[in-house]
Scaffold this motif. Structure first.
Motif, PDB file in Angstrom:
ATOM      1  N   ARG A  71       0.842  -1.203   0.000  1.00  0.00           N
ATOM      2  CA  ARG A  71       0.000   0.000   0.000  1.00  0.00           C
ATOM      3  C   ARG A  71       0.876   1.251   0.000  1.00  0.00           C
ATOM      4  N   ALA A  72       0.322   2.353  -0.428  1.00  0.00           N
ATOM      5  CA  ALA A  72       1.017   3.637  -0.371  1.00  0.00           C
ATOM      6  C   ALA A  72       1.149   4.061   1.085  1.00  0.00           C
ATOM      7  N   LEU A  73       2.255   4.717   1.395  1.00  0.00           N
ATOM      8  CA  LEU A  73       2.493   5.185   2.762  1.00  0.00           C
ATOM      9  C   LEU A  73       2.330   6.700   2.833  1.00  0.00           C
ATOM     10  N   ASN A  74       1.878   7.183   3.976  1.00  0.00           N
ATOM     11  CA  ASN A  74       1.560   8.598   4.192  1.00  0.00           C
ATOM     12  C   ASN A  74       2.851   9.400   4.391  1.00  0.00           C
ATOM     13  N   CYS A  75       3.439   9.803   3.288  1.00  0.00           N
ATOM     14  CA  CYS A  75       4.741  10.468   3.303  1.00  0.00           C
ATOM     15  C   CYS A  75       4.687  11.677   2.370  1.00  0.00           C
ATOM     16  N   ILE A  76       5.112  12.828   2.870  1.00  0.00           N
ATOM     17  CA  ILE A  76       5.049  14.076   2.094  1.00  0.00           C
ATOM     18  C   ILE A  76       6.400  14.770   2.119  1.00  0.00           C
ATOM     19  N   ALA A  77       6.864  15.187   0.941  1.00  0.00           N
ATOM     20  CA  ALA A  77       8.080  16.002   0.834  1.00  0.00           C
ATOM     21  C   ALA A  77       7.673  17.468   0.955  1.00  0.00           C
ATOM     22  N   LEU A  78       8.019  18.085   2.070  1.00  0.00           N
ATOM     23  CA  LEU A  78       7.709  19.501   2.256  1.00  0.00           C
ATOM     24  C   LEU A  78       8.572  20.330   1.301  1.00  0.00           C
ATOM     25  N   GLY A  79       8.008  21.390   0.787  1.00  0.00           N
ATOM     26  CA  GLY A  79       8.751  22.249  -0.128  1.00  0.00           C
ATOM     27  C   GLY A  79       8.683  21.791  -1.576  1.00  0.00           C
ATOM     28  N   ALA A  80       8.057  20.642  -1.838  1.00  0.00           N
ATOM     29  CA  ALA A  80       8.006  20.114  -3.202  1.00  0.00           C
ATOM     30  C   ALA A  80       6.917  20.778  -4.044  1.00  0.00           C
ATOM     31  N   ASP A  81       6.002  21.489  -3.390  1.00  0.00           N
ATOM     32  CA  ASP A  81       4.934  22.200  -4.096  1.00  0.00           C
ATOM     33  C   ASP A  81       5.383  23.645  -4.304  1.00  0.00           C
ATOM     34  N   PRO A  82       5.788  24.000  -5.536  1.00  0.00           N
ATOM     35  CA  PRO A  82       6.337  25.346  -5.748  1.00  0.00           C
ATOM     36  C   PRO A  82       5.338  26.467  -5.504  1.00  0.00           C
ATOM     37  N   GLY A  83       4.053  26.214  -5.728  1.00  0.00           N
ATOM     38  CA  GLY A  83       3.059  27.255  -5.483  1.00  0.00           C
ATOM     39  C   GLY A  83       2.990  27.633  -4.017  1.00  0.00           C
ATOM     40  N   THR A  84       2.876  26.622  -3.168  1.00  0.00           N
ATOM     41  CA  THR A  84       2.820  26.860  -1.721  1.00  0.00           C
ATOM     42  C   THR A  84       4.127  27.456  -1.217  1.00  0.00           C
ATOM     43  N   LEU A  85       5.231  26.872  -1.639  1.00  0.00           N
ATOM     44  CA  LEU A  85       6.544  27.323  -1.183  1.00  0.00           C
ATOM     45  C   LEU A  85       6.799  28.777  -1.550  1.00  0.00           C
ATOM     46  N   THR A  86       6.525  29.142  -2.801  1.00  0.00           N
ATOM     47  CA  THR A  86       6.836  30.508  -3.234  1.00  0.00           C
ATOM     48  C   THR A  86       5.822  31.523  -2.720  1.00  0.00           C
ATOM     49  N   ALA A  87       4.559  31.117  -2.611  1.00  0.00           N
ATOM     50  CA  ALA A  87       3.549  32.054  -2.081  1.00  0.00           C
ATOM     51  C   ALA A  87       3.879  32.418  -0.638  1.00  0.00           C
ATOM     52  N   TRP A  88       4.125  31.389   0.194  1.00  0.00           N
ATOM     53  CA  TRP A  88       4.433  31.662   1.590  1.00  0.00           C
ATOM     54  C   TRP A  88       5.734  32.442   1.719  1.00  0.00           C
TER      55      TRP A  88
END
Length: 188
Positions: A71-88
């Protein structure tokens, strides 16, 4: 420096990292990560530059697959979303961009894996502080000594070097092993 010398230096460093002490700390990290993921609590992974790429690599192995079908595991790379990263970063600060994502995705009982070769990346430090405040375990993957991240860590995996490329080579060995073992424990 010749290629032969560079590879020998790399091999020597990896041999140095292959200690009983490191094995014990890595086992603790595997247990913490496996326990969190078994309960569908998040593993949040973050870093800058090459370490951010390592964070994406790790999450790709755990969300997708490393060696086994599971099964897929609940794992997220923070900073990988350029929209969120650059907006903040634009509206507030780059230093708090990862912490903001920990605030959004972190949960008590989850784990933050912060990767910083120096141990001093301000945004990784802020993410670790926020994770601790949310009741998450913090695992640091750093260079020798752990820098400022060390006191924020429940488990410190510090490569026995300070030269960034060599530290990252040890990190790759450690996180591939961690991914293999987490998958092994959760695949059944």
């Amino acid at each position: 420096m010749s290629l032969i010398q560079y590879l020998q230096d790399s091999a020597d460093l990896i041999r140095q990292a292959a200690s009983d002490e490191m094995a014990g700390r890595v086992e603790q990290a595997i247990q913490r990560i496996s326990a969190a993921l078994a309960e569908d609590k998040p593993l949040l992974v973050c870093g800058n530059g090459g370490s951010a790429s390592d964070a994406i690599h790790i999450t790709g192995e755990l969300v997708g697959r490393f060696l086994k079908e599971r099964r897929a595991l609940n794992c997220i790379a923070l900073g990988a979303d350029p929209g969120t990263l650059t907006a903040w970063s634009n509206d507030y600060s780059y230093e708090t961009a990862l912490a903001r994502q920990v605030e959004a995705y972190g949960r008590a009982g989850g784990v933050l894996l912060g990767i910083t070769t120096s141990g001093n990346s301000a945004n990784v430090l802020k993410a670790a502080e926020t994770a601790r405040g949310k009741g998450m375990a913090v695992i640091g993957l750093t260079g020798q000594g752990g820098g400022k991240l060390k006191p924020l860590c429940d488990i410190l995996l510090d490569a026995p070097a300070r030269h960034t490329p060599l530290v990252q080579q040890v990190h790759a060995c450690l996180y591939h092993y961690i991914c293999q073992q987490v998958e092994e424990r959760l695949a059944g």
